[in-house]
Design a protein around this motif. Structure first.
Motif, mmCIF file in Angstrom:
data_model
loop_
_atom_site.group_PDB
_atom_site.id
_atom_site.type_symbol
_atom_site.label_atom_id
_atom_site.label_comp_id
_atom_site.label_asym_id
_atom_site.label_seq_id
_atom_site.Cartn_x
_atom_site.Cartn_y
_atom_site.Cartn_z
ATOM 1 N N LEU A 44 -6.630 -15.894 54.294
ATOM 2 C CA LEU A 44 -6.113 -15.818 52.925
ATOM 3 C C LEU A 44 -4.766 -16.532 52.809
ATOM 4 N N GLU A 47 -6.504 -11.889 56.900
ATOM 5 C CA GLU A 47 -5.175 -12.191 56.362
ATOM 6 C C GLU A 47 -4.762 -13.629 56.682
ATOM 7 N N SER A 83 1.048 -11.378 48.531
ATOM 8 C CA SER A 83 0.611 -10.192 49.255
ATOM 9 C C SER A 83 1.824 -9.508 49.865
ATOM 10 N N ARG A 103 -6.947 -10.973 45.957
ATOM 11 C CA ARG A 103 -5.888 -11.624 46.707
ATOM 12 C C ARG A 103 -5.665 -13.071 46.340
#
Ligand code: ADP
Ligand code: ZN
Length: 704
Positions: A217, A214, A175, A250
């Motif tokens: 992830l 976030e 990312s 992702r």
């Protein structure tokens, strides 16, 4: 799979090999049933007179030992039959003797060995087989009539046929987020725990828009990199196609998506992906806690306070609580994330059991929108002057407004001003909600509907009054106040399919909507970039429910709705209309004072002996005969009664009549979990009349 009260023992016929976690076909009474092997006894333990197992359905166990143990624990803890608990893990499709379902795709691979000289054609075949293998169909296309040559190559050891497990790596692996300090700190802490491979529970308490996703992830990637698998749970309402595709983009590997809304065959296929280790990442709702992932390293429970983690029908398990247990049994890490954590979890985080990670600022430049309380005492219009003005400004700035009300329909009830009676459901002891678009009165408890009368059926009065309001009324009022505005209603009457939900969310994002009117359907999780105003109607509505968590729920609900605003833009507003502007809870909401809310709730619950300071169970007795239900529950109360257990009731449940069934309940609390379960065991041992249904709910959420 049969739900039977106890486990049964069968004999393993000579030559049959069996492992626990596999399905078998066994004789039961006069028929054949599918069962799951729970344990295999050693040789020498022979018990005479056992019937033999007829067939093994799965050569490889479908669920790992660890999951089987979790299911058996679930059965004991929630006082459910073991068979029913084990069924929780198996998709309905696999509860029958269907097999094999989705045969593994077999491809041709090179072996790297092989002896002797081969011909030209065979050489061509050999060279066409890549590292990903060659599918039989592709082979037939490339080499028509080449099967004898292929078979010769296999026979001589140059090639082999074996199952193929596709792993799709998507292009975007890393990312490009530059994490905030708070995100970095949280990721570091959690990664550290992952590396130690030790059980650990984290509460990620991050305000709305602080970027919790976030963190989840990044930690998921870490676990996958370590070769561990990841279970990612979201509330039912949040599992939209948008969520799925965001996570799919992702996470750079194939994943399984498990939820109860899938068609049966699809559900079984997703289950098998996990069971056969084709995926190491499962995304799903509540029931995905039972997915047969092996080598579990991380469980994420997003919006851990959400009630959809608790199952109300059938076995009343709580997937959030089970996630902690499952992680413990696997030396895994759990992240419970929320902007408004449940009190149960928060109190644990003040003790050793759970580590608290806090994120108190939003990503980027946005801050939490300011909350203004609007005093509605003496105000007749559903929309106050302040809210009217705020909507007007929002519209003139080409931005969006969200109006939240916790009820669908037009008005809460029809009341006769003459005799005071309300129009009630014929099957339940509850008022019908007037739904103007349908022209009907609807029972929100059982779904019964009937045309609403214009005259009072009791006294003939012609002037029936509507009291209370719902989404339809707000829609109607706002439509009159702002004639040019594009208004969308989002509630379970309007949004009936996931396609409609996707369309609605897209319309909001594409700015085809100016004002959004909705129920809790829109309160959670969504990210609306152009939303700069939130109005909450009747903020106190939940507060007076007969539920010891009412204060906590009200806070969670209103703060979650407020959090939909201003996730990008700066100049945003939240207006809360309420009849109790001075109530401490409303004050704590307006200041986003979570700790303040918790500490006053805590005081009350500690003093009155409610969870999380005691353990609770609720027993509901229902029957078409009120007498019988009452008599039985009174007898049950005598059995349940013991020292160190507090009984509340027996009393009629708040919904005392549902679908023509009378409902009574008893609430039990105790500081001693063991004593509570012992009491429930005594209840289970009781013979109840056939006309009475008994439901035991451990750690209940619903008090209705
Ligand atoms: P939460 O779940 O905590 O309410 P989200 O995870 O939805 O918040 O994040 C809010 C928004 O901030 C999302 O649009 C997300 O893409 C964005 N975001 C998250 N982390 C960062 C970051 N480090 N820098 C910039 N934007 C971020
Ligand atoms: Zn009803």
């Amino acid at each position: 799979m049969a739900s039977i009260p106890k486990m049964l023992t069968y004999q393993i016929p000579e030559g049959m090999s069996i492992e626990s976690g596999s399905r078998v076909v066994v004789p039961l009474r006069q028929s054949e049933k599918v069962g799951v092997v729970v344990s295999v006894k050693e040789e020498g333990d022979e018990i005479p007179g056992l019937k033999p197992i007829l067939r093994v359905l799965d050569e490889q166990p479908l669920i790992p030992r660890e999951l089987l143990d979790l299911l058996l624990w679930t059965s004991r803890y929630y006082h459910a039959m073991p068979g029913a608990a084990i069924s929780l893990a198996f998709p309905p499709y696999l509860r029958q003797a269907r097999t094999p379902l989705f045969p593994d795709e077999v491809r041709i691979f090179r072996t790297g060995t092989g002896k002797g000289v081969i011909g030209r054609k065979q050489q061509d075949i050999l060279e066409s087989v890549t590292e990903q293998g060659l599918s039989p169909e592709r082979f037939r296309e490339m080499f028509p009539g080449g099967t004898p040559s292929l078979n010769a190559l296999i026979k001589r050891g140059f090639l082999e046929r074996r199952p193929f497990f596709p792993v799709q790596r998507s292009a975007l692996a890393t990312s490009e987020v530059s994490y905030t300090q708070e995100q970095k700190a949280a990721i570091e802490e959690i990664s550290g725990a992952l590396c130690r491979r030790r059980f650990n529970t984290f509460l990620l308490h991050g305000i709305t828009g602080s970027g919790k996703t976030e963190v989840y992830l990044a930690c998921a990637m870490k676990a996958l990199d370590m070769g561990l698998s990841v279970l990612y749970l979201v509330p039912e309402i949040a599992l939209t196609p948008q969520t799925i595709s965001m996570i799919q983009k992702r996470i750079p590997c194939e994943m399984a998506v498990i939820h109860s809304g899938l068609p049966e065959a699809a559900r079984a296929r997703e289950f098998l992906k996990a069971s056969r280790s084709r995926v190491s990442f499962v995304l799903g709702t509540r029931s995905a806690i039972f997915s047969p992932l092996k080598n579990l390293g991380l469980i994420v429970v997003d919006e851990e306070h959400d009630h959809s983690y608790k199952q109300e029908e059938g076995i009343p398990y709580n997937a959030r609580d089970l996630s902690i247990l499952r992680a413990k049994n696997n030396q895994a890490v759990v992240i419970l994330g929320s902007a408004t954590p449940s009190m149960d979890t928060y109190v644990k985080s003040t003790k050793k059991a759970t580590s608290l990670l806090t994120m108190s600022s939003r990503t980027g430049s946005a801050s939490l929108p300011e909350i203004e309380i609007v005093d509605m005492r003496g105000v007749v219009n559903p929309i106050s002057d302040q809210l009217f003005e705020a909507i007007r400004e929002t519209l003139s700035g080409n931005e969006q407004a969200l109006l939240f009300i916790n009820r669908r329909g037009f008005s809460a009830a029809l009341v006769c001003p003459g005799c005071g009676s309300t129009i009630k459901c014929i099957r339940c002891d509850k008022s019908l909600t007037y739904h103007r678009s349908k022209g009907m009165g609807l029972c929100h408890y059982c779904g019964f509907s009937t045309p609403m009368p214009e005259v009072c059926p009791k006294c003939g009065c012609l002037d029936m009054r509507q009291i209370g309001m719902g989404t339809e009324k707000i829609l109607h009022t706002v439509g009159e106040l702002f004639p040019g505005a594009r208004i969308l209603r989002m509630d379970s009457d309007e949004i009936t399919t996931s396609k409609k939900l996707t369309q609605a969310l897209d319309a909001i994002r594409n700015r085809e909507i100016d004002i959004l009117v909705g129920t809790q359907m829109i309160a959670k999780g969504h990210d609306f970039p152009h939303l700069t105003l939130v109005g909450v109607m009747h903020a106190e509505q939940l507060l007076f429910m007969p539920d010891f968590r009412a204060g906590e729920h009200t806070f969670q609900q209103v703060v979650q709705v407020a959090g939909r605003a201003g996730r990008r833009a700066a100049d945003t507003k939240v207006l809360i209309q309420t009849l109790i502007p001075d109530h401490p809870l409303i004050r704590s909401i307006s200041e986003y004072d979570y700790e303040g809310m918790i500490s006053s709730e805590r005081e009350v619950r500690e003093a009155t002996g409610f969870p999380p300071f005691t353990h609770m169970a609720r027993c509901i007795f229902s029957s078409t005969s009120n007498e019988l239900a009452m008599k039985t529950i009174n007898e049950a109360a005598l059995r349940l009664n013991s020292r160190e257990i507090r009984l509340m009731g027996p009393a009629p449940a708040p919904i005392s009549l549902l679908r023509n069934t009378y409902r009574w309940h008893i609430i039990l609390t105790s500081k001693d979990r063991g004593k509570l379960h012992a009491a429930l065991d005594r209840l289970e041992g009781m013979q109840t009349p056939s006309g009475v249904r008994v439901k035991i709910d451990v750690d209940p959420y619903s008090m209705l």
